[in-house]
Design a protein around this motif. Sequence first.
Motif, PDB file in Angstrom:
ATOM      1  N   LEU A 154       0.824  -1.212   0.000  1.00 17.61           N
ATOM      2  CA  LEU A 154       0.000   0.000   0.000  1.00 17.61           C
ATOM      3  C   LEU A 154       0.857   1.259   0.000  1.00 17.61           C
ATOM      4  O   LEU A 154       1.784   1.406   0.804  1.00 17.61           O
ATOM      5  CB  LEU A 154      -0.923   0.005   1.228  1.00 17.61           C
ATOM      6  N   ASP A 155       0.527   2.171  -0.883  1.00 14.02           N
ATOM      7  CA  ASP A 155       1.189   3.471  -0.984  1.00 14.02           C
ATOM      8  C   ASP A 155       0.661   4.390   0.113  1.00 14.02           C
ATOM      9  O   ASP A 155      -0.544   4.662   0.187  1.00 14.02           O
ATOM     10  CB  ASP A 155       0.894   4.065  -2.366  1.00 14.02           C
ATOM     11  N   THR A 192      10.387   4.767   2.112  1.00  8.80           N
ATOM     12  CA  THR A 192      10.882   3.438   2.454  1.00  8.80           C
ATOM     13  C   THR A 192       9.680   2.507   2.546  1.00  8.80           C
ATOM     14  O   THR A 192       8.551   2.926   2.340  1.00  8.80           O
ATOM     15  CB  THR A 192      11.645   3.462   3.791  1.00  8.80           C
ATOM     16  N   ALA A 193       9.921   1.251   2.880  1.00  2.00           N
ATOM     17  CA  ALA A 193       8.832   0.288   3.020  1.00  2.00           C
ATOM     18  C   ALA A 193       9.014  -0.476   4.319  1.00  2.00           C
ATOM     19  O   ALA A 193      10.135  -0.713   4.769  1.00  2.00           O
ATOM     20  CB  ALA A 193       8.807  -0.683   1.834  1.00  2.00           C
ATOM     21  N   GLU A 209      10.725  -0.785  -3.641  1.00  2.00           N
ATOM     22  CA  GLU A 209      11.018  -1.273  -2.299  1.00  2.00           C
ATOM     23  C   GLU A 209       9.805  -1.957  -1.686  1.00  2.00           C
ATOM     24  O   GLU A 209       9.923  -2.973  -0.998  1.00  2.00           O
ATOM     25  CB  GLU A 209      11.479  -0.113  -1.409  1.00  2.00           C
ATOM     26  N   GLY A 210       8.608  -1.416  -1.950  1.00  2.00           N
ATOM     27  CA  GLY A 210       7.397  -2.065  -1.457  1.00  2.00           C
ATOM     28  C   GLY A 210       7.212  -3.445  -2.062  1.00  2.00           C
ATOM     29  O   GLY A 210       6.885  -4.406  -1.361  1.00  2.00           O
ATOM     30  N   LEU A 211       7.423  -3.574  -3.382  1.00  2.00           N
ATOM     31  CA  LEU A 211       7.290  -4.868  -4.033  1.00  2.00           C
ATOM     32  C   LEU A 211       8.387  -5.835  -3.603  1.00  2.00           C
ATOM     33  O   LEU A 211       8.154  -7.041  -3.474  1.00  2.00           O
ATOM     34  CB  LEU A 211       7.314  -4.696  -5.549  1.00  2.00           C
ATOM     35  N   ARG A 212       9.590  -5.320  -3.389  1.00  2.00           N
ATOM     36  CA  ARG A 212      10.679  -6.192  -2.936  1.00  2.00           C
ATOM     37  C   ARG A 212      10.328  -6.828  -1.596  1.00  2.00           C
ATOM     38  O   ARG A 212      10.503  -8.027  -1.381  1.00  2.00           O
ATOM     39  CB  ARG A 212      11.981  -5.397  -2.807  1.00  2.00           C
ATOM     40  N   LYS A 213       9.808  -6.015  -0.704  1.00  2.00           N
ATOM     41  CA  LYS A 213       9.464  -6.541   0.618  1.00  2.00           C
ATOM     42  C   LYS A 213       8.237  -7.450   0.531  1.00  2.00           C
ATOM     43  O   LYS A 213       8.158  -8.464   1.222  1.00  2.00           O
ATOM     44  CB  LYS A 213       9.219  -5.378   1.575  1.00  2.00           C
ATOM     45  N   LEU A 226      -1.239  -4.444  -5.199  1.00  2.00           N
ATOM     46  CA  LEU A 226      -0.448  -3.215  -5.147  1.00  2.00           C
ATOM     47  C   LEU A 226      -1.347  -2.033  -5.446  1.00  2.00           C
ATOM     48  O   LEU A 226      -2.062  -2.036  -6.450  1.00  2.00           O
ATOM     49  CB  LEU A 226       0.696  -3.276  -6.169  1.00  2.00           C
ATOM     50  N   LEU A 227      -1.316  -1.022  -4.583  1.00  2.00           N
ATOM     51  CA  LEU A 227      -2.064   0.212  -4.845  1.00  2.00           C
ATOM     52  C   LEU A 227      -1.124   1.396  -4.708  1.00  2.00           C
ATOM     53  O   LEU A 227      -0.385   1.507  -3.724  1.00  2.00           O
ATOM     54  CB  LEU A 227      -3.239   0.379  -3.889  1.00  2.00           C
ATOM     55  N   SER A 228      -1.154   2.281  -5.709  1.00  2.00           N
ATOM     56  CA  SER A 228      -0.351   3.499  -5.659  1.00  2.00           C
ATOM     57  C   SER A 228      -1.056   4.618  -6.410  1.00  2.00           C
ATOM     58  O   SER A 228      -1.748   4.376  -7.396  1.00  2.00           O
ATOM     59  CB  SER A 228       1.032   3.256  -6.276  1.00  2.00           C
TER      60      SER A 228
END
Length: 719
Positions: free
Chosen positions: A279-280, A318-319, A353-357, A376-378
């Motif tokens: 989530l963004d 960051t995430a 970074e969000g997708l990596r985590k 995924l939402l952004s």
Amino acid sequence: MGSKWRKAKLALGLNLCVYLPKTLEDSSPSSLDSAERLSDAALLSPANWAMGSSRPTTPTPSSHGLKLSRSGSKSSKTCSICLTKMKQGGGHALFTAECSHSFHFHCITSNVKHGNQICPVCRAKWKEIPVQGPNLDPPPGRAAIGPVGWSQNDALVTMVRRLPPPRRDLSRRHIVPLYQAHEPGVFNDDESLDHQPVFDERSSCNKNGTGENFCRTIEIKTFPEVSAVPKSSSSDNFTVLVHLKAATSVTRQNPSRNQSSLPQFSQTHRAPVDLVTVLDISGSMAGTKLALLKRAMGFVIQNLGSNDRLSVIAFSSTARRLFPLRRMTDTGRQQALQAVNSLVANGGTNIAEGLRKGGKVLEDRRGKNPVASIILLSDGQDTYTVSVSGANQPQPNYQLLLPLSIHGGDNTGFQIPVHAFGFGADHDASSMHSISEISGGTFSFIETEAVIQDAFAQCIGGLLSVVVQELQVAVECVNTSLFLGSLKAGSYPSRVMADGRRGFIDVGDMYADEERDFLVSVNVPAESSSNLTSLIKVRCIYKDPLTKEMATIESGEVKIERPEVAGQALVSIEVDRQRNRLQAAEAMAQARAAAELGDLAGAVSTLENCRRVLSETVSAKSNDRLCVALDAELKEMQERMASRHVYEASGRAYILSGLSSHSWQRATARGDSTDGSSLVQAYQTPSMVEMLTRSQAMLLGSPSAQRLVRPLCSQPKPR
């Protein structure tokens, strides 16, 4: 000022449970300022959540309840029930629940008077609820005193009734702390699986000739473009439609029941899900966007079953993983809701970074539920990994946004589908669409804030109904003189073997009641003797997600008649319909390419030419609903190319979400228009409709529910 509050409490009665907020004299300005200025990284850090007043989590029972208005305050919020401003000093009492959501006191007391103990915004279960008494008369001998700014016309005695504590979940030996001091290097702290015994009672199961159990999870139908070809004729591009339909496995609910009290989806007859939401929470999400995202996440949390597991990743500059994969039991749901409600928007947008985590959560897990997916939402553009190219610059490498754990590299295909949701006019639709395409997920365009929950509902309605996995379709020529020409499968990986006689399509997962249509072209030679020509046969190989067993189903041979004299050939409406769908998708892709080069006039002309060609087809002349919907969608795209500004604000995202829907033959949320809703209906499954209905019931007839649900449910599916 503090003495005035004490007088107000005395005037209301000493026996009432009324929260007296701290006054400005009681609070340190420096501490207030520091709390407000915490960066997004600090707000996501569990270390800061233990620092007293700067903790942004849900208020404790001693710090919530009725907040009495103060004339000196300039703060202003919106009541989530009546959607009007809650201005301090505006003449109405305010109530803030332990989940941190605030309401007009008269609005929330009306909402809970029938025993409802759930927050209407995030669906968190409350330990304390507001109730109202019959009068506001002062005690004998006292003058009537009300708080400053509280109108005496509000004849309410405000009370808070404490609810009994929730029962402890005895099935869990221990409770993992909601927030950990430091993230582990390896995300192998997922909660253990607790699957119940599977009793597969699908109606399509029976005994085969050998007495073994046989489940026809996939239905195969084939349609040649014409049923007869004269013996003397030949064709180098004869088309056969391969139609697949997955079985139904989700228990349907009684539609006459109150939708707000619908039970969970069947937990016994579907595959459990491991879901990670990325989530963004960048600064642009502040305010209404974040509030509606929290509400949508509350809907997702409440509709996951006790065998489903959820993890939430929040990212900005960051995430951070808010909590590991956790089963959505009563305890798990409550903790997940608290984590989501603690989110604060600030900082930049680091999608990679969000997708990596998020990928790491699924890659490192010890146990694995049969179905795994990322949402995924952004609302913005990645400002850390890739730069958005201009009109005449090469396309950036969006694959850099996805770790190998998600897309698996160029040779292994996708592993974890990412269902991407682009939010608003400022998101990077190209990157979000690319992320979904590379990973095997879908891209949805959320044009209006209010449809976030409906878009999520449609998505999880499918994820919670997977009945087929690792599906591969094999096509083989029967006649020795036949060869495969092409396999038109959209975004699904397909290949024709070197001998030209066999081809394969990798489909992957299918939801309950979902359908897939593929066009296979073959050469048909002239026939000298036989009155029939055998063309192809189709075989489906797949894994049952419940039993983990592989199964194979074959179709009969596709044959056409070979008469001596040519008669009037009747074109198959099913084949014509799918040709139109593929032709429309190709026109959309061409128009988008022209628009990206700045040629909006050429893009509009491409769409107009496609509409004209489609109007002359057999299915269009028979008023086929899919063809009508395609025309409406193409027209909508033309309108969204009226200018460069309109195209960049909504046209690009609208076209890309349409392409995603057609290429995967799966429903996506599409802008804020109902013109193409019947087209989306062609890919929508009953499970999606049911989940949308739940969302509609929760939103109490909000405009978002009217846009997505009512048009989709008003007509039968075009077939």
